[in-house]
Design a protein around this motif. Structure first.
Motif, PDB file in Angstrom:
ATOM      1  N   ASP A  54       0.852  -1.189   0.000  1.00  0.00           N
ATOM      2  CA  ASP A  54       0.000   0.000   0.000  1.00  0.00           C
ATOM      3  C   ASP A  54       0.889   1.240   0.000  1.00  0.00           C
ATOM      4  OD1 ASP A  54       1.010   0.110   2.618  1.00  0.00           O
ATOM      5  OD2 ASP A  54      -0.814  -0.743   3.482  1.00  0.00           O
ATOM      6  N   LYS A  55       0.259   2.408   0.037  1.00  0.00           N
ATOM      7  CA  LYS A  55       1.028   3.655   0.029  1.00  0.00           C
ATOM      8  C   LYS A  55       1.892   3.781   1.277  1.00  0.00           C
ATOM      9  CE  LYS A  55      -0.597   7.908   0.868  1.00  0.00           C
ATOM     10  NZ  LYS A  55      -1.332   9.184   0.730  1.00  0.00           N
ATOM     11  N   GLU A  56       1.390   3.299   2.408  1.00  0.00           N
ATOM     12  CA  GLU A  56       2.150   3.415   3.648  1.00  0.00           C
ATOM     13  C   GLU A  56       3.474   2.665   3.577  1.00  0.00           C
ATOM     14  OE1 GLU A  56       1.551   5.479   6.173  1.00  0.00           O
ATOM     15  OE2 GLU A  56       0.027   6.152   4.761  1.00  0.00           O
ATOM     16  N   GLU A  57       3.496   1.562   2.853  1.00  0.00           N
ATOM     17  CA  GLU A  57       4.764   0.840   2.708  1.00  0.00           C
ATOM     18  C   GLU A  57       5.767   1.675   1.917  1.00  0.00           C
ATOM     19  OE1 GLU A  57       6.671  -3.397   1.138  1.00  0.00           O
ATOM     20  OE2 GLU A  57       4.531  -2.998   0.844  1.00  0.00           O
ATOM     21  N   ILE A  58       5.289   2.393   0.913  1.00  0.00           N
ATOM     22  CA  ILE A  58       6.172   3.276   0.139  1.00  0.00           C
ATOM     23  C   ILE A  58       6.698   4.389   1.039  1.00  0.00           C
ATOM     24  CG2 ILE A  58       6.332   4.834  -1.832  1.00  0.00           C
ATOM     25  CD1 ILE A  58       4.050   3.237  -3.132  1.00  0.00           C
ATOM     26  N   VAL A  59       5.809   4.965   1.842  1.00  0.00           N
ATOM     27  CA  VAL A  59       6.215   6.033   2.763  1.00  0.00           C
ATOM     28  C   VAL A  59       7.291   5.530   3.716  1.00  0.00           C
ATOM     29  CG1 VAL A  59       5.458   7.510   4.667  1.00  0.00           C
ATOM     30  CG2 VAL A  59       4.030   7.277   2.624  1.00  0.00           C
ATOM     31  N   ARG A  60       7.082   4.343   4.272  1.00  0.00           N
ATOM     32  CA  ARG A  60       8.061   3.801   5.226  1.00  0.00           C
ATOM     33  C   ARG A  60       9.405   3.546   4.556  1.00  0.00           C
ATOM     34  NH1 ARG A  60       3.327   1.230   7.385  1.00  0.00           N
ATOM     35  NH2 ARG A  60       3.622  -0.567   6.006  1.00  0.00           N
ATOM     36  N   LEU A  61       9.382   3.080   3.308  1.00  0.00           N
ATOM     37  CA  LEU A  61      10.643   2.862   2.589  1.00  0.00           C
ATOM     38  C   LEU A  61      11.390   4.178   2.397  1.00  0.00           C
ATOM     39  CD1 LEU A  61      12.542   0.954   1.023  1.00  0.00           C
ATOM     40  CD2 LEU A  61      11.212   1.478  -1.028  1.00  0.00           C
ATOM     41  N   LEU A  62      10.672   5.241   2.060  1.00  0.00           N
ATOM     42  CA  LEU A  62      11.310   6.546   1.875  1.00  0.00           C
ATOM     43  C   LEU A  62      11.826   7.100   3.198  1.00  0.00           C
ATOM     44  CD1 LEU A  62       8.865   8.160  -0.713  1.00  0.00           C
ATOM     45  CD2 LEU A  62      11.191   7.339  -1.130  1.00  0.00           C
ATOM     46  N   VAL A  63      11.101   6.863   4.273  1.00  0.00           N
ATOM     47  CA  VAL A  63      11.583   7.286   5.591  1.00  0.00           C
ATOM     48  C   VAL A  63      12.881   6.550   5.930  1.00  0.00           C
ATOM     49  CG1 VAL A  63      11.120   7.220   8.070  1.00  0.00           C
ATOM     50  CG2 VAL A  63       9.337   7.970   6.494  1.00  0.00           C
TER      51      VAL A  63
END
Length: 221
Positions: A54-63
């Motif tokens: 989901d989008k949250e997984e992308i956000v966590r990867l960028l963090v």
């Protein structure tokens, strides 16, 4: 498309996360949808879900990526200088450069990090564990600088190390944001350049944790 299918999964994840970073930088995280990211990356929504849950997984990867870049910047600053005061200054300048070069990553690393602290760190999803571990490594590096300063009598002996680490981050990140967002005010009203304001502020923060005259002798004794 056939060529893309032959590419390793990490290549697809990197392409998708790079597209997401561009959109997040331009529009903010909340206003960007999975459809937007897929379109920007040149994928269908269904294909994007092959590589990210989901989008949250992308956000966590960028963090995570932002935290790793920040950790590396700090370690280079510490390794490149001798002495506590010069290392402190090196960290200030490294964080400043980090904000200039990677503004999105700067906000990701020093803003609210989406981790679930309800349980023990080892019970977090793998990427959250990595974020937590990198963050703790950064805190240990700064704590090591503070402990060395206390040991050698250059910093106040009454400093509480971990709260001071957090205050350090709050102070530095706030100053760098302020200097970036209020540069015109600083020049017109304060009659200072951005560089002069930051140098003065870094010195002010340093003096807030520096040992008072005479404390060094007491510590050594």
């Amino acid at each position: 498309m056939a060529r893309r299918k032959k590419e390793p999964p990490d290549t697809h994840r990197a392409r998708i996360s790079a597209a997401a970073q561009r959109l997040f930088s331009e529009r903010g995280v909340t206003s960007v949808t999975v459809d937007d990211i897929a379109r920007e990356a040149g994928y269908s929504k269904a294909t994007l879900y092959v590589y990210f849950q989901d989008k949250e997984e992308i956000v966590r990867l960028l963090v995570l990526r932002s935290m790793e870049l920040l950790r590396d910047s700090i370690r280079q600053a510490l390794a490149g200088e001798d002495g506590v005061q010069r290392q402190y200054r090196g960290i200030c300048l490294a964080l400043e450069r980090f904000q200039e070069q990677y503004p999105y990553y700067f906000e990701s690393a020093l803003g609210r990090i989406p981790l679930d602290f309800a349980g023990a760190p080892q019970n977090m999803p793998p990427v959250e564990q990595e974020i937590f571990q990198v963050g703790e490594a950064i805190n240990r590096d700064i704590a090591g600088l503070l402990e060395e300063g206390i040991r050698t009598g250059q910093f106040r002996p009454d400093l509480q190390v971990l709260p001071t680490v957090f205050a350090f981050w709050a102070g530095l990140s706030g100053l760098i944001r302020m200097a970036s967002d209020k540069s015109e005010y600083i020049e017109l009203v304060m009659k200072q350049s951005r560089r002069e304001f930051l140098d003065y502020s870094y010195d002010l923060l340093y003096r807030s944790i520096a040992a008072e005259p005479g404390q060094e002798a007491e510590t050594d004794g």
